[in-house]
Design a protein around this motif. Structure first.
Motif, PDB file in Angstrom:
ATOM      1  N   ALA A   8       0.804  -1.221   0.000  1.00 20.86           N
ATOM      2  CA  ALA A   8       0.000   0.000   0.000  1.00 20.86           C
ATOM      3  C   ALA A   8       0.838   1.273   0.000  1.00 20.86           C
ATOM      4  N   ALA A   9       2.080   1.186   0.432  1.00 19.54           N
ATOM      5  CA  ALA A   9       2.926   2.379   0.537  1.00 19.54           C
ATOM      6  C   ALA A   9       3.671   2.708  -0.752  1.00 19.54           C
ATOM      7  N   TYR A  10       3.547   1.865  -1.780  1.00 15.39           N
ATOM      8  CA  TYR A  10       4.369   2.025  -2.984  1.00 15.39           C
ATOM      9  C   TYR A  10       3.517   1.926  -4.247  1.00 15.39           C
ATOM     10  N   ASP A  11       3.973   2.613  -5.309  1.00 14.55           N
ATOM     11  CA  ASP A  11       3.202   2.599  -6.549  1.00 14.55           C
ATOM     12  C   ASP A  11       3.783   1.689  -7.616  1.00 14.55           C
ATOM     13  N   ALA A  37      -1.545 -10.339  -7.372  1.00 12.84           N
ATOM     14  CA  ALA A  37      -2.301  -9.520  -6.423  1.00 12.84           C
ATOM     15  C   ALA A  37      -1.824  -8.071  -6.456  1.00 12.84           C
ATOM     16  N   SER A  38      -0.531  -7.882  -6.613  1.00 13.07           N
ATOM     17  CA  SER A  38       0.026  -6.527  -6.677  1.00 13.07           C
ATOM     18  C   SER A  38      -0.438  -5.824  -7.942  1.00 13.07           C
ATOM     19  N   ARG A  39      -0.418  -6.532  -9.051  1.00 12.31           N
ATOM     20  CA  ARG A  39      -0.871  -5.958 -10.325  1.00 12.31           C
ATOM     21  C   ARG A  39      -2.357  -5.610 -10.261  1.00 12.31           C
ATOM     22  N   ASP A  40      -3.151  -6.502  -9.671  1.00 12.08           N
ATOM     23  CA  ASP A  40      -4.594  -6.271  -9.578  1.00 12.08           C
ATOM     24  C   ASP A  40      -4.922  -5.021  -8.764  1.00 12.08           C
ATOM     25  N   ARG A  41      -4.036  -4.651  -7.868  1.00 10.08           N
ATOM     26  CA  ARG A  41      -4.244  -3.463  -7.042  1.00 10.08           C
ATOM     27  C   ARG A  41      -3.644  -2.202  -7.660  1.00 10.08           C
ATOM     28  N   GLY A  42      -3.135  -2.319  -8.884  1.00  5.85           N
ATOM     29  CA  GLY A  42      -2.677  -1.142  -9.606  1.00  5.85           C
ATOM     30  C   GLY A  42      -1.209  -0.825  -9.485  1.00  5.85           C
ATOM     31  N   ALA A  43      -0.435  -1.668  -8.833  1.00  5.84           N
ATOM     32  CA  ALA A  43       1.004  -1.421  -8.727  1.00  5.84           C
ATOM     33  C   ALA A  43       1.673  -1.638 -10.082  1.00  5.84           C
ATOM     34  N   GLU A  65       5.470 -18.355 -19.328  1.00  6.81           N
ATOM     35  CA  GLU A  65       5.459 -19.818 -19.250  1.00  6.81           C
ATOM     36  C   GLU A  65       5.364 -20.299 -17.800  1.00  6.81           C
ATOM     37  N   LEU A  66       5.918 -19.511 -16.891  1.00  6.38           N
ATOM     38  CA  LEU A  66       5.911 -19.885 -15.477  1.00  6.38           C
ATOM     39  C   LEU A  66       4.640 -19.426 -14.757  1.00  6.38           C
ATOM     40  N   GLY A  67       3.746 -18.721 -15.490  1.00  2.30           N
ATOM     41  CA  GLY A  67       2.486 -18.307 -14.904  1.00  2.30           C
ATOM     42  C   GLY A  67       2.382 -16.842 -14.548  1.00  2.30           C
ATOM     43  N   PHE A  68       3.433 -16.068 -14.820  1.00  2.00           N
ATOM     44  CA  PHE A  68       3.389 -14.630 -14.558  1.00  2.00           C
ATOM     45  C   PHE A  68       2.800 -13.909 -15.769  1.00  2.00           C
ATOM     46  N   GLN A  69       2.130 -12.809 -15.522  1.00  3.47           N
ATOM     47  CA  GLN A  69       1.660 -11.962 -16.612  1.00  3.47           C
ATOM     48  C   GLN A  69       2.746 -10.924 -16.866  1.00  3.47           C
ATOM     49  N   VAL A  72       6.699  -7.310 -22.733  1.00  3.72           N
ATOM     50  CA  VAL A  72       8.069  -6.903 -23.041  1.00  3.72           C
ATOM     51  C   VAL A  72       8.388  -5.567 -22.391  1.00  3.72           C
ATOM     52  N   GLU A  73       7.417  -4.669 -22.372  1.00  5.15           N
ATOM     53  CA  GLU A  73       7.634  -3.332 -21.807  1.00  5.15           C
ATOM     54  C   GLU A  73       7.918  -3.368 -20.307  1.00  5.15           C
ATOM     55  N   GLU A  74       7.537  -4.457 -19.648  1.00  7.27           N
ATOM     56  CA  GLU A  74       7.751  -4.557 -18.206  1.00  7.27           C
ATOM     57  C   GLU A  74       9.119  -5.119 -17.849  1.00  7.27           C
TER      58      GLU A  74
END
Length: 332
Positions: A8-11, A37-43, A65-69, A72-74
């Protein structure tokens, strides 16, 4: 009132990869869920890796492949940062000797520079990134160029590379060999130097990013150099004993077993005095009593010892519960 969690303290999260998000071909347990969960909260999510052996697209593909969304830009790599350093310092079209994979060559050429793998007097710079195929002949060509006055840029100086098989030699081990052969220090683009971290912050448009990693000498020192808070996770290189004795510039603000620490109250991951553990300082000895979570004990030990000045320390258990907790931490 419910205490807010760490996220909650970081963007934005500046996430290390090897040893933090995955180990070789395996996701670190809990990492997929914590990042989702972090992505879903807008981080903002940025995967910031010192590994220069793969293209950003390949890194993103592996993450997916490992299940992360992951897009390339990230992905921010030390090969991108190294190429940017070269482009800032060299004329367009300058000849750069490559030690590394084709991914590093692509990043250099994408910024208008010319690549080679053989020394000639025209070589203006050497760039060195991790490749499992680097050998003596590659280092010999680079040594000739560096001794001839070429700029030397290292993508990173990680001595080891975490994998599912254990720690293997990293780019820093090869950098050490070349340093010994030339008596020259490279310009470092990756963590703990600022170029890679600054690139990731700009990419995320972040104002309050949190650095997350498993290494004191790259992730945590990189956060210190960039004046950012850091969460250290114990899923890769750093050990509890190393954290406890770390010098000031290698000390994280937060400590967790893994990335799930992002989603718990700040007081449960911040390095501070712990209510369930009593730590007494006597010269270079810490004596512990109490009971509870061993990682909470580690946070309490760090808080007490760092306030006392830090450095090498002896830790003693004052009761059976603390003895068991110290044994789990492999301290004392």
């Amino acid at each position: 009132m419910t205490e807010p969690d760490l996220l909650a303290a970081y963007d934005a999260l500046l996430l290390d990869l090897d040893g933090t998000v995955y180990r070789g071909g395996e996701a670190v347990p809990g990492a997929v869920e914590a990042i989702k969960a972090s992505r879903d909260r807008g981080a903002g999510i940025r995967y910031v890796t010192n590994n220069a052996s793969r293209k950003p697209g390949s890194v993103a593909e592996h993450l997916n492949e490992l299940g992360f969304q992951a897009s390339v830009e990230e992905v921010s790599t030390s090969s991108q940062a190294a190429a940017a350093v070269l482009a800032e310092r060299l004329d367009r079209g300058a000849l750069v000797l490559i030690i590394g994979t084709p991914a590093l060559t692509d990043e250099v050429e994408a910024l208008g520079l010319t690549s080679t793998r053989v020394f000639s007097p025209e070589v203006a710079a050497v760039v060195q990134g991790h490749s499992p195929d680097t050998g003596w002949r590659d280092l010999a060509e680079a040594a000739l160029a560096i001794r001839n006055g070429a700029l030397w840029v290292a993508c990173n100086v990680d001595a080891t590379l975490p994998t599912e098989r254990g720690l293997l030699p990293g780019n820093g081990s090869m950098v050490t060999a070349l340093r010994a052969a030339t008596d020259v220090e490279p310009v470092v683009a990756g963590k703990p130097a600022r170029p890679l971290m600054d690139q990731a912050i700009r990419s995320a448009g972040a104002r309050r990013p949190l650095v997350v990693g498993d290494r004191l000498d790259t992730d945590i020192l990189g956060a210190t150099n960039a004046e950012l808070d850091a969460l250290l996770v114990l899923t890769g290189v750093a050990t509890p004993g190393q954290v406890l004795e770390a010098p000031a510039e290698l000390r994280p603000r937060f400590l967790a077993a893994d990335l799930s620490g992002l989603l718990v109250p700040v007081s449960e991951v911040e390095i501070a005095k712990q209510p369930d553990w009593d730590v007494q300082v006597d010269d270079d000895t810490l004596t512990v009593t109490g009971s509870g979570d061993p990682l909470a004990l580690l946070r309490g030990l760090c808080a007490a010892w760092w306030q006392a000045g830090g450095g090498p320390v002896t830790v003693r258990a004052g009761d059976d519960a603390s003895m068991a907790a110290l044994a789990e931490l492999n301290i004392g």
